[in-house]
Scaffold this active site. Structure first.
Site, PDB file in Angstrom:
ATOM      1  N   ASP A 105       0.931  -1.057  -0.092  1.00  0.00           N
ATOM      2  CA  ASP A 105      -0.001   0.144   0.006  1.00  0.00           C
ATOM      3  C   ASP A 105       0.980   1.188   0.083  1.00  0.00           C
ATOM      4  O   ASP A 105       1.699   1.402   0.696  1.00  0.00           O
ATOM      5  CB  ASP A 105      -0.853  -0.156   1.228  1.00  0.00           C
ATOM      6  CG  ASP A 105      -1.944   1.139   1.216  1.00  0.00           C
ATOM      7  OD1 ASP A 105      -1.849   2.219   1.957  1.00  0.00           O
ATOM      8  OD2 ASP A 105      -3.099   0.919   0.471  1.00  0.00           O
ATOM      9  N   ILE A 106       0.536   2.216  -0.923  1.00  0.00           N
ATOM     10  CA  ILE A 106       1.337   3.451  -0.896  1.00  0.00           C
ATOM     11  C   ILE A 106       0.827   4.417   0.258  1.00  0.00           C
ATOM     12  O   ILE A 106      -0.532   4.392   0.477  1.00  0.00           O
ATOM     13  CB  ILE A 106       1.123   4.296  -2.290  1.00  0.00           C
ATOM     14  CG1 ILE A 106       1.432   3.285  -3.453  1.00  0.00           C
ATOM     15  CG2 ILE A 106       1.756   5.620  -2.294  1.00  0.00           C
ATOM     16  CD1 ILE A 106       1.048   3.791  -4.728  1.00  0.00           C
ATOM     17  N   GLU A 113      -4.639   2.049  -4.536  1.00  0.00           N
ATOM     18  CA  GLU A 113      -3.161   2.310  -4.389  1.00  0.00           C
ATOM     19  C   GLU A 113      -2.601   0.994  -3.860  1.00  0.00           C
ATOM     20  O   GLU A 113      -1.569   0.996  -3.328  1.00  0.00           O
ATOM     21  CB  GLU A 113      -2.648   3.550  -3.483  1.00  0.00           C
ATOM     22  CG  GLU A 113      -3.149   3.366  -2.080  1.00  0.00           C
ATOM     23  CD  GLU A 113      -4.697   4.059  -1.729  1.00  0.00           C
ATOM     24  OE1 GLU A 113      -4.901   4.216  -0.593  1.00  0.00           O
ATOM     25  OE2 GLU A 113      -5.431   3.948  -2.757  1.00  0.00           O
TER      26      GLU A 113
END
Length: 612
Positions: free
Chosen positions: A474-475, A518
């Protein structure tokens, strides 16, 4: 002399074109007989290099070893992921050295003396991946040693343009080999039907000629014998000589060059046939380097002889010589152009390299027409001789033959149309499947494809008791990033993350996918926890170190990664495994982000790999 001793100007890559021919940007240096290492070559003075001033690099046959050098510079603001193609597939050994800012970055060793499967890009030509960094000068050195013609055509491609051009090449080659296959089957059928040996000699010719071209262009090495490196060289000698041999025997029979009507021409043609037969047999034992020049010379003389025979027979008013002459004009023109390009009389380009294929295809069609014309004339003579005795039988036979010919043509047309429609449908289905499984923005697999693959991987891991690893990525702070810089920049961010993830997913059974928004996932079948941890940490480090420019500002991103490595206890444990990896991801978020957290089945403990 001043022009030849000057160093070639750098090749500038600005992204305005999809491909760049590098021949005019190349310097070359002939290596001495004693061994020379790469460090010595790099330290050579500028006046030791000779600038290539032509549109092609063609230095003829010989035992010399050459070094080539080309300077590259990117004017883009991002790394350019390109392909460097060396478009001559019969070079024996190529050593490629890539230097960036004076430091050695990559080395490759290629050549047709190595199994096809060892190539970095599985293509008939030699293709290597090449990355150009912004404002970082890159120099590519090539050491080439070969017993064939020293031709080194260099082309720089974007990867998309390369694959698009490869599709066009494949279509052209498919059309050519399809025509040849159809003519082989047609003439074999006619031979079985009428027993005329001219058709058998002709089938031998149109079978060996495409095999020679396939060997020369690397198609045979790619599809027929990818591991037979010795035979890959020798096949060029064998098939070229066999093609000239069968062409000679067919010519002698078809246009009736006998000892009675042309004693000297007959002896000369038979001598050439015997010479090519001996060379073909020698090709099974004698190395390529000793036979290639005699083979090319004998082939050129043999092809010219066949043309002379056809003209002489045309002057003698042989009806078959009319079609035959036009056919050999096409075929010999292509062969002579190819031979002249090997001896550097003509430059190496698309026209000279494909002249033989185009000429042979046209020649094969015309010769098939000539054979059919001769067959029709023979039948007509036989029918006229029997006309006075069996007039009614002749009419019936003509009617049956006409019906059979119409039926054959109708069947051939129907089969061709069915084949074309089937091929089109298969191509469309493949495209639809690929689009259905790919995320349009990042180019990674989409969630639907991941779910199906994940389920299969869990079943396999459960059946064979293998360790299955799952990474959930996950960003960090992506929503704030999107709100600050906009969705277009956010899309570029997702693409950058996808590229970095793809770099570390290298095995065929591994899979990287965009799970949503994301969030990304990486599936690593048969991978223990240590291996999964290393992959996750490399991905995290690479993304954290990758910067991209937005409105003059250099931005960096970080990611949090949850890892689950487990041997499933049930075949339907997909939700459970994903939950473990997702829990590890949330633990990484809770501990400050920009880190890797792994879930272990023993005690459900979390192990944190702190960021570097």
């Amino acid at each position: 002399m001043a022009a030849s001793l000057a160093s070639a100007t750098p090749a500038l890559w600005d992204g305005s074109v999809d491909q760049l021919e590098l021949s005019r940007f190349v310097d070359y240096w002939q290596a001495p007989p004693e061994p020379v290492d790469f460090d010595q070559v790099v330290r050579l003075p500028s006046d030791a290099w000779t600038e290539n001033t032509s549109d092609s690099i063609s230095l003829g046959y010989g035992d010399e070893v050459y070094w080539f050098r080309v300077d590259l510079q990117s004017r883009l603001f991002r790394p350019a992921e390109l392909f460097l193609e060396i478009g001559y597939p019969v070079l024996d050994r190529i050593e490629v050295y890539t230097m960036r800012s004076g430091q050695l970055a990559d080395t490759w060793v290629l050549g047709d003396k190595y199994p096809f499967g060892e190539r970095p890009i599985r293509h008939r030509n030699f293709v290597i991946p090449l990355a150009l960094m912004p404002d970082v000068p890159t120099t590519v050195y090539l050491r080439v040693a070969t017993t064939s013609s020293m031709q080194v055509p260099l082309t720089l491609w974007t990867r998309e343009a390369f694959y698009a051009a490869e599709q066009s090449r494949t279509i052209v080659e498919g059309v050519y080999y399809g025509i040849i296959l159809a003519m082989i089957l047609y003439n074999l059928f006619v031979y079985r039907a009428v027993g005329e040996r001219s058709f058998l000699h002709y089938v031998g010719y149109i079978t060996t000629m495409p095999l020679f071209l396939a060997s020369l262009h690397g198609v045979a090495f790619q599809f027929l014998w990818p591991g037979a490196t010795w035979w890959n060289d020798q096949s060029i000698i064998v098939f070229l000589n066999l093609a000239v041999m069968f062409g000679g025997t067919f010519s002698i029979r078809f246009i009736n060059v006998t000892r009675r009507n042309h004693p000297y021409l007959n002896r000369w043609a038979v001598a050439l046939v015997m010479a090519t037969a001996l060379l073909a047999c020698a090709g099974l034992v004698v190395p390529y380097r000793y036979l290639i020049l005699p083979t090319i010379l004998v082939a050129a003389v043999g092809c010219t002889t066949m043309l002379v025979l056809s003209i002489v027979r045309w002057v003698r008013k042989d009806p078959a010589a009319r079609y035959y002459t036009f056919a050999w004009v096409f075929m010999l023109f292509g062969g002579i152009v190819l031979a002249l390009s090997k001896f550097t009389v003509l430059p190496r380009n698309v026209l000279t390299e494909n002249a033989t294929q185009v000429g042979s295809a046209l020649g094969v069609i015309l010769l098939s027409i000539a054979l059919a014309d001769r067959l029709n004339r023979d039948k007509k003579t036989a029918f006229n001789a029997q006309q006075r005795l069996i007039q009614e039988e002749r009419k019936a036979r003509l009617a049956r033959e006409k019906a059979l010919r119409v039926q054959q043509e109708a069947n051939t047309m129907l089969e061709r149309r069915v084949h074309e429609r089937t091929r089109d449908l298969e191509s469309l289905n493949e495209q639809l499947l690929k689009l259905n499984a790919t995320d349009a923005l990042t180019g990674l697999k989409n969630r639907g494809c991941f779910d199906r693959t994940f389920q299969s991987a869990v079943v396999r891991a459960y059946r064979y008791q293998e360790t299955l690893s799952l990474l959930v990525i996950d960003i960090d702070h992506f929503k704030n990033f999107n709100d600050t810089y906009g969705h277009l920049v956010g899309d570029d961010c997702l693409k950058m993350v996808a590229r970095n993830i793809r770099r570390f997913v290298t095995r065929d059974q591994d899979m990287a996918a965009r799970y949503g928004g994301e969030e990304f996932v990486v599936l690593l079948p048969d991978t223990p926890a240590d291996g999964a941890h290393k992959v996750a940490e490399r991905i995290r480090q690479e993304i954290g170190e990758t910067a991209f420019r937005v409105s003059g500002e250099m931005l960096r991103l970080t990611v949090s990664i949850g890892v689950c490595s487990i041997c499933p206890e049930r075949a339907d444990a997909t939700n459970e495994i994903f939950r473990y990896a997702d829990d590890a991801l949330y633990e990484a978020k809770g501990r400050g982000r920009n880190r890797v957290v792994a879930w272990y089945p023993t005690g459900h403990a979390m192990v944190t790999i702190a960021p570097v």
